[in-house]
Design a protein around this motif. Sequence first.
Motif, mmCIF file in Angstrom:
data_model
loop_
_atom_site.group_PDB
_atom_site.id
_atom_site.type_symbol
_atom_site.label_atom_id
_atom_site.label_comp_id
_atom_site.label_asym_id
_atom_site.label_seq_id
_atom_site.Cartn_x
_atom_site.Cartn_y
_atom_site.Cartn_z
ATOM 1 N N ASP A 288 42.441 -11.268 12.484
ATOM 2 C CA ASP A 288 41.104 -11.390 13.066
ATOM 3 C C ASP A 288 40.295 -10.157 12.668
ATOM 4 O OD1 ASP A 288 38.839 -11.641 14.572
ATOM 5 O OD2 ASP A 288 39.864 -12.047 16.465
ATOM 6 N N GLU A 289 39.208 -10.383 11.930
ATOM 7 C CA GLU A 289 38.394 -9.260 11.448
ATOM 8 C C GLU A 289 37.016 -9.251 12.092
ATOM 9 O OE1 GLU A 289 38.377 -9.468 7.203
ATOM 10 O OE2 GLU A 289 40.490 -8.940 7.023
ATOM 11 N N THR A 290 36.911 -9.801 13.290
ATOM 12 C CA THR A 290 35.608 -9.881 13.946
ATOM 13 C C THR A 290 35.380 -8.768 14.965
ATOM 14 O OG1 THR A 290 36.502 -11.384 15.641
ATOM 15 C CG2 THR A 290 35.565 -12.379 13.652
ATOM 16 N N SER A 291 36.402 -8.009 15.316
ATOM 17 C CA SER A 291 36.251 -6.963 16.325
ATOM 18 C C SER A 291 35.569 -5.737 15.727
ATOM 19 C CB SER A 291 37.609 -6.569 16.898
ATOM 20 O OG SER A 291 38.233 -7.650 17.532
ATOM 21 N N PRO A 292 34.891 -4.931 16.551
ATOM 22 C CA PRO A 292 34.294 -3.684 16.051
ATOM 23 C C PRO A 292 35.377 -2.717 15.558
ATOM 24 C CG PRO A 292 33.410 -4.282 18.207
ATOM 25 C CD PRO A 292 34.567 -5.187 17.959
ATOM 26 N N LEU A 435 19.167 2.588 2.761
ATOM 27 C CA LEU A 435 18.586 1.439 2.066
ATOM 28 C C LEU A 435 19.506 0.223 2.105
ATOM 29 C CD1 LEU A 435 17.024 3.125 -1.102
ATOM 30 C CD2 LEU A 435 15.836 2.290 0.938
ATOM 31 N N SER A 436 20.816 0.451 2.171
ATOM 32 C CA SER A 436 21.759 -0.668 2.144
ATOM 33 C C SER A 436 21.605 -1.580 3.349
ATOM 34 C CB SER A 436 23.199 -0.149 2.077
ATOM 35 O OG SER A 436 23.555 0.520 3.278
ATOM 36 N N PHE A 437 20.984 -1.076 4.432
ATOM 37 C CA PHE A 437 20.775 -1.903 5.618
ATOM 38 C C PHE A 437 19.649 -2.917 5.426
ATOM 39 C CE2 PHE A 437 22.374 1.756 8.533
ATOM 40 C CZ PHE A 437 23.646 1.565 8.034
ATOM 41 N N ALA A 438 18.806 -2.713 4.421
ATOM 42 C CA ALA A 438 17.631 -3.568 4.262
ATOM 43 C C ALA A 438 17.589 -4.308 2.934
ATOM 44 C CB ALA A 438 16.357 -2.722 4.408
ATOM 45 N N VAL A 443 22.464 -6.046 -4.090
ATOM 46 C CA VAL A 443 21.918 -4.728 -4.438
ATOM 47 C C VAL A 443 22.497 -3.662 -3.516
ATOM 48 C CG1 VAL A 443 19.811 -3.370 -4.684
ATOM 49 C CG2 VAL A 443 19.803 -5.800 -5.252
ATOM 50 N N ALA A 444 22.581 -3.970 -2.219
ATOM 51 C CA ALA A 444 23.127 -3.011 -1.257
ATOM 52 C C ALA A 444 24.572 -2.664 -1.594
ATOM 53 C CB ALA A 444 23.033 -3.581 0.156
ATOM 54 N N GLN A 445 25.364 -3.658 -1.949
ATOM 55 C CA GLN A 445 26.764 -3.390 -2.270
ATOM 56 C C GLN A 445 26.900 -2.637 -3.584
ATOM 57 O OE1 GLN A 445 28.816 -7.143 -1.991
ATOM 58 N NE2 GLN A 445 28.702 -7.181 0.248
ATOM 59 N N TRP A 446 25.968 -2.867 -4.519
ATOM 60 C CA TRP A 446 25.981 -2.070 -5.743
ATOM 61 C C TRP A 446 25.722 -0.600 -5.424
ATOM 62 C CZ3 TRP A 446 22.615 1.187 -8.223
ATOM 63 C CH2 TRP A 446 22.963 1.562 -9.526
ATOM 64 N N VAL A 468 41.231 -13.447 3.971
ATOM 65 C CA VAL A 468 40.255 -13.754 5.017
ATOM 66 C C VAL A 468 38.869 -13.657 4.404
ATOM 67 C CG1 VAL A 468 39.355 -13.153 7.290
ATOM 68 C CG2 VAL A 468 41.775 -12.805 6.776
ATOM 69 N N GLN A 469 38.112 -14.740 4.476
ATOM 70 C CA GLN A 469 36.757 -14.709 3.958
ATOM 71 C C GLN A 469 35.848 -14.019 4.965
ATOM 72 O OE1 GLN A 469 34.933 -18.517 3.323
ATOM 73 N NE2 GLN A 469 33.456 -17.738 1.839
ATOM 74 N N HIS A 470 35.102 -13.015 4.517
ATOM 75 C CA HIS A 470 34.197 -12.314 5.422
ATOM 76 C C HIS A 470 32.977 -11.843 4.646
ATOM 77 C CE1 HIS A 470 36.543 -9.030 3.608
ATOM 78 N NE2 HIS A 470 35.474 -8.281 3.804
ATOM 79 N N ASN A 471 31.904 -11.633 5.387
ATOM 80 C CA ASN A 471 30.689 -11.073 4.804
ATOM 81 C C ASN A 471 30.747 -9.562 4.958
ATOM 82 O OD1 ASN A 471 29.080 -13.618 4.249
ATOM 83 N ND2 ASN A 471 29.495 -13.873 6.436
ATOM 84 N N CYS A 472 30.744 -8.870 3.846
ATOM 85 C CA CYS A 472 30.820 -7.405 3.884
ATOM 86 C C CYS A 472 29.409 -6.851 4.074
ATOM 87 C CB CYS A 472 31.443 -6.880 2.594
ATOM 88 S SG CYS A 472 31.840 -5.117 2.661
ATOM 89 N N LEU A 473 29.052 -6.602 5.336
ATOM 90 C CA LEU A 473 27.708 -6.148 5.677
ATOM 91 C C LEU A 473 27.714 -4.641 5.924
ATOM 92 C CD1 LEU A 473 26.725 -8.971 8.193
ATOM 93 C CD2 LEU A 473 26.246 -8.856 5.746
ATOM 94 N N PRO A 474 26.859 -3.887 5.260
ATOM 95 C CA PRO A 474 26.816 -2.435 5.491
ATOM 96 C C PRO A 474 26.539 -2.076 6.943
ATOM 97 C CG PRO A 474 25.604 -3.011 3.499
ATOM 98 C CD PRO A 474 25.959 -4.298 4.172
ATOM 99 N N GLU A 475 25.652 -2.831 7.605
ATOM 100 C CA GLU A 475 25.336 -2.504 8.995
ATOM 101 C C GLU A 475 26.502 -2.757 9.930
ATOM 102 O OE1 GLU A 475 23.294 -6.517 8.067
ATOM 103 O OE2 GLU A 475 23.857 -4.667 7.035
#
Length: 510
Positions: A288-292, A435-438, A443-446, A468-475
Amino acid sequence: MTTTPTRTVPPYRSALHPAHAGFGRLLRAEWTKFWTVRAWLLVLAVAAVVTVVICQLGASGSSVSGGPPVVVGPGGEVVNDSFRFTHRALTGDGTVTTRVTGLTDRSGRGLGPWTKAGIVVKSSLKPGSPYAAVMATPGHGVRMQWNFTHDKAGPSSDLTKAPQWLRLKRLGEKLTGYASVDGQNWTQLGEVRVGGLGRTVQVGLFVAAPAREVVHRSFGGTSSIAGSGQATGTFDHLTLQGKSTDGGWAGTDVGAPDPNGPNGQPGTTTVSPTGTYTLTGQGDIAPDETSPDMVQMSFQGVFMGLLFMAALGTLFVTSEYKRGLIRTTFTATPSRLKVLAAKATVIGAITFTTGLLATAIGFTLAQKTLRSNGFRPPEFPDLSLLENPALRAVVGSAVLLSLVAVLALAVGVVLRSSAGTIATVVVLVILPQILSFALPLPVAQWFLRATPAAAFAIQQGFTYYPQVQHNCLPEAGCYPLTPYHGLTVLVAYTAAALLLAAWTVRRRDA
């Protein structure tokens, strides 16, 4: 004409022992310079205090409460263990074989790449219990997985084009997985040991369709499509070799149906007169990769501490250029590269030691605060300061602070301007993170791969598993590089800056 005889002046020879007249003497001189400037000591102390205080404030602003009960796997990690299971008891050793003939979507959102249909040997029907499984997936071919965190790739066969034969053999705690395209010629996928199975286990067919969220971010904003999947798998040629006390196959939903799934309906199992098994279910068997990330949440002060360390590294060299004292230094020590190396060593050692103390204290206090705010076991395990991932994050954060100071020193040698150097370091290290937050996600991951901001990955406490498929979000605190690879990017930038500084200091006048 009278000529004046010339006198040859012998070269200067230091009366000191070579060790004292060399690099050791330079280190002592640079160390003395730093500790005799009160303003620098003040900046160092403020950096440590600010790092600790903001770590504490960040933890104080985070809390969690309620939520469904969590499932803990054999290794103590939080896992998802919810799937449709058609099973029988197996006592002792045995082998289960089947052919997966199809896997279709029932949710209307399309099959996810990690939708699974296969066979599993599980110690019990209790969620989180030890297991091993072989499976066919739409996007990743045939796999062997065990105890949630382990995954091994098999043939990259396309289930939508050809059925897949699967086999799982138990011999005590040793489980061996096989795959075949014709049921005659078998390829071994792996052989693993799974502890805690017990003499009697549950074996059989399973189907799982993980929840998915697709995130899109553009300059205009962020959108996401979320929802649980539901899939139907078809099987035939199901055989079990071994001793079983059950009279037939039974259908069970391991774990509760996902309330966010299609109507939250339980799974189903049907059997045709010809022996075709049709299973419909949802859920997942995976970490489970949904926890903080509790580790990363404890280092929010490092971001501000970087500004002070960058200022220290800058002033340690640009102040000498500004006042002309660098000429005195180079006159006393003609080897300019040794002077640069001594400055880098001293500022690196001082900022690392201070950063290590600040991050260790900040992490300890932040963890205590997070515990009081609801982040408790089993969902959030206790983290010892002297064990990974906490130890790696604490030491790595100190290295991060130190490298930024050395990077600033090297840039300062090149630019010889305090304001320009600090601005350059901020643009390189801090601006990409902001900038990666916006920016759009690619581009952010680059940015987080190619700039020194990648080094913040060293603070990640989560392990992101490829199965596990997940969205790698900087925020959300996710970085595209692993912790050590991210830190290596900053090491490369610092090394390049030092090389440029070495070239500059030899080519320019002081």
